[in-house]
Structure formats: structure tokens, C-alpha cells
Enzyme design. Structure first.
Site, PDB file in Angstrom:
ATOM      1  N   SER A 276       0.820  -1.215   0.000  1.00 14.83           N
ATOM      2  CA  SER A 276       0.000   0.000   0.000  1.00 14.83           C
ATOM      3  C   SER A 276       0.851   1.261   0.000  1.00 14.83           C
ATOM      4  O   SER A 276       0.309   2.365  -0.040  1.00 14.83           O
ATOM      5  CB  SER A 276      -0.919   0.007   1.224  1.00 14.83           C
ATOM      6  OG  SER A 276      -0.158  -0.028   2.421  1.00 14.83           O
TER       7      SER A 276
ATOM      8  N   HIS B 163      -2.607  -2.889  -5.668  1.00 11.75           N
ATOM      9  CA  HIS B 163      -3.016  -2.575  -4.301  1.00 11.75           C
ATOM     10  C   HIS B 163      -4.529  -2.702  -4.183  1.00 11.75           C
ATOM     11  O   HIS B 163      -5.283  -1.826  -4.592  1.00 11.75           O
ATOM     12  CB  HIS B 163      -2.558  -1.161  -3.919  1.00 11.75           C
ATOM     13  CG  HIS B 163      -3.004  -0.733  -2.559  1.00 11.75           C
ATOM     14  ND1 HIS B 163      -3.235   0.583  -2.231  1.00 11.75           N
ATOM     15  CD2 HIS B 163      -3.267  -1.455  -1.436  1.00 11.75           C
ATOM     16  CE1 HIS B 163      -3.617   0.665  -0.983  1.00 11.75           C
ATOM     17  NE2 HIS B 163      -3.653  -0.560  -0.477  1.00 11.75           N
TER      18      HIS B 163
ATOM     19  N   GLU C  35      -5.583  -0.070  -6.953  1.00  9.40           N
ATOM     20  CA  GLU C  35      -4.546   0.822  -7.450  1.00  9.40           C
ATOM     21  C   GLU C  35      -3.506  -0.013  -8.205  1.00  9.40           C
ATOM     22  O   GLU C  35      -2.961  -0.958  -7.653  1.00  9.40           O
ATOM     23  CB  GLU C  35      -3.819   1.524  -6.292  1.00  9.40           C
ATOM     24  CG  GLU C  35      -4.465   2.770  -5.793  1.00  9.40           C
ATOM     25  CD  GLU C  35      -3.591   3.469  -4.744  1.00  9.40           C
ATOM     26  OE1 GLU C  35      -3.389   4.674  -4.857  1.00  9.40           O
ATOM     27  OE2 GLU C  35      -3.124   2.787  -3.805  1.00  9.40           O
TER      28      GLU C  35
ATOM     29  N   ASN D 247      -3.005   6.140  -0.007  1.00  7.53           N
ATOM     30  CA  ASN D 247      -2.434   6.361   1.315  1.00  7.53           C
ATOM     31  C   ASN D 247      -1.694   7.687   1.442  1.00  7.53           C
ATOM     32  O   ASN D 247      -1.502   8.191   2.547  1.00  7.53           O
ATOM     33  CB  ASN D 247      -1.534   5.190   1.707  1.00  7.53           C
ATOM     34  CG  ASN D 247      -2.361   4.028   2.211  1.00  7.53           C
ATOM     35  OD1 ASN D 247      -3.408   4.219   2.820  1.00  7.53           O
ATOM     36  ND2 ASN D 247      -1.924   2.816   1.951  1.00  7.53           N
TER      37      ASN D 247
END
Length: 283
Positions: A119, A140, A152, A190
Site C-alpha cells: 500500500s 493494491h 490501485e 495512502n
């Protein structure tokens, strides 16, 4: 997609979720962990979750059996020689992931794609320890994987256009929505989410408001489905800290400095839901 078989490395919450969504779409999944017992535990968790959905009328028993039939727990990583795709879903630690990538690279067939569910960590750096850097990419998935539509896709510096296109098509075959990120710390999700959570922790740390009121503001004022402190507990405070440290180190900007309270909670072993205590207490 011509791809039929993949290996998922790591049978924890994320790895098991990834295995489930692939098996549900008819793929053959080798679910690997360092011990066969852990891989079997991962499959057992999938079975329990699916049986709850059957009991609630959300799915059919025959679909559950199809999914479970497609998942084979396995302890030997060398079995990835049978896979066209290997997805690493181990703990968010660069050295751990590098060792797994080296081992997978040594056994995987020529042309196989090596993907990481990281991540926040560098796909470019992971690719550098393999002999096939152009075949390394980030996938991800969001937690919980079966429910969350987003994936992702992260292109490392070396990732080929052909590999990117294959992974994009594969994501769409899972009926997920793909977004593409270049390889910067935290990618998209993130880089935005974790500083928000970190700022919420600072707000608690500085005594601005209670944990309950901080979460209520974000739920009722910003229409978030859950507050940032509840979300941090769900993700795991150790994971939140690890990602903030990646952002802080990667960008060298003080705005990414992990809140001391977050670090203290992790030191205390208060990691959120998985330890029954984080910013809230779970019975």
C-alpha cells in the site's frame, strides 16, 4: 484473459481476500504461506465468511463451493512455477517483501508477472531484486477485498507497457475499478488517507476533542462512512505507523511526521481491532 493460475503469497486478511475474488471468477489460486497450517487457516476463514453470506441470502451454496474448489493451500513457494501471476500480500515491510520477491523470481516461469499488494512501498525497489524488473507491478487491493471495488495499479520505473495492460485487463475481469499511480511513496490512496488519519490522531493528542467527537465530525460533517480513528483501528495502528514512516522518509517533509501518540500506541501493543484495543476498545 488467457491467465488461469496464480499464486497469492500470504494467507492473512488481504491475501485471503485476494484469493477469494480470483477464485470466484474461475481462476485457480495457489494460496501460499510459510506453513501449510497458515494457508489452510486462510482458506477456512474464506469458507466461514462465505457461509455467513449464504445464511443471509446474499449468495448461493453452489457459488461458495466453486470458489473454495478453486483455492489450494500450499506451503512450497516453488509451486509458483505453475502460475502466470504471483501476487505478494505479506506484511508491509520492505525487507520481507524483497526476500519473497527473490524466492518467487527464482521459481516463477519465464514471462510470469510478479505483483505486490503493498500500500506504500516502492515497486521500483522491489523490482530491482528480481531478474525480471519489467514484469514487476503493484496491485493494491482495498480492504475488505471482496467488497471494495478499487484497485490501485502502480507502475514501477521498469514496468513494461504490456505487463501494465495485462494487469489492467485482469483487474477489469475481476469487476474491479482500476486507477493508475506512478511509483511515489503512498501512491494515491495512502498519500491522501494516512496524513488525514495522522492529523486526526494529532487532534486527539493535543486534547482538541475526544476520539468519539473527532470521528463524529468526519462522519456527520464530511459524510465519511466511518471516522478516521475508527478506520485507523480497522487498518491496524502498526500498519498506519509503517505507512507514515514511508511517507516521512520518502518525501523528507515534516508534514508526514507520525504523531507521537500513534507511535506510543504501537509500542504499547494497542494496534486496533486485531488486539481489541486501539483508539477504541473492542470486546
Amino acid at each position: 484473459m488467457s491467465m488461469k493460475t496464480l499464486m497469492v503469497i500470504g494467507a492473512g486478511q488481504m491475501g485471503a481476500g485476494i484469493a477469494e475474488v480470483f477464485a470466484a471468477k474461475g481462476f485457480n489460486v495457489l494460496l501460499h504461506d510459510r506453513e501449510l497450517e497458515l494457508a489452510e487457516k486462510g482458506k477456512a476463514g474464506i469458507k466461514q465468511r462465505l457461509e455467513r453470506l449464504v445464511a443471509k441470502g446474499y449468495t448461493e451454496e453452489q457459488d461458495v463451493q466453486q470458489t473454495l474448489t478453486g483455492i489450494k493451500p500450499i506451503a512450497d513457494i516453488a509451486a509458483c512455477a505453475d502460475a502466470e501471476l504471483v501476487i505478494e500480500a505479506a506484511t508491509e515491510n520492505m525487507e520481507t517483501k524483497k526476500q519473497l520477491f527473490k524466492r518467487a523470481d527464482a521459481h516463477a516461469r519465464e514471462g510470469a508477472i510478479l505483483a505486490s499488494n503493498t500500500s506504500s512501498l516502492s515497486i521500483t525497489e522491489l523490482a530491482s531484486v528480481t531478474k525480471r524488473p519489467e514484469h514487476v507491478i503493484g496491485m493494491h487491493f482495498m480492504n475488505p477485498v471482496p467488497r471494495m471495488k478499487l484497485v490501485e495499479i502502480i507502475r514501477g520505473l521498469q514496468t513494461s507497457d504490456a505487463v501494465y495492460q495485462q494487469v489492467l485487463e485482469l483487474t477489469e475481469a475481476l469487476e474491479k475499478v482500476a486507477v493508475t499511480s506512478q511509483d511515489y511513496p503512498g501512491f494515491i490512496a495512502n498519500r491522501i488517507l494516512m496524513p488525514m488519519i495522522n492529523e486526526a490522531i494529532y487532534t486527539l493528542y493535543e486534547g482538541v476533542a475526544s476520539a468519539e467527537d473527532i470521528d463524529t465530525v468526519m462522519k456527520l460533517g464530511m459524510n465519511h462512512p466511518m471516522g478516521p480513528l475508527t478506520l485507523a483501528d480497522f487498518i491496524g495502528l502498526d500498519t498506519c505507523l509503517a505507512i507514515m514512516e514511508v511517507l516521512h522518509q520518502g518525501f523528507g517533509d515534516s508534514k508526514y511526521r507520525p504523531c507521537p501518540l500513534l507511535r506510543q500506541y504501537v509500542q504499547a501493543g494497542w494496534l486496533g481491532r486485531k488486539t481489541k484495543r486501539g483508539f477504541f476498545v473492542y470486546e
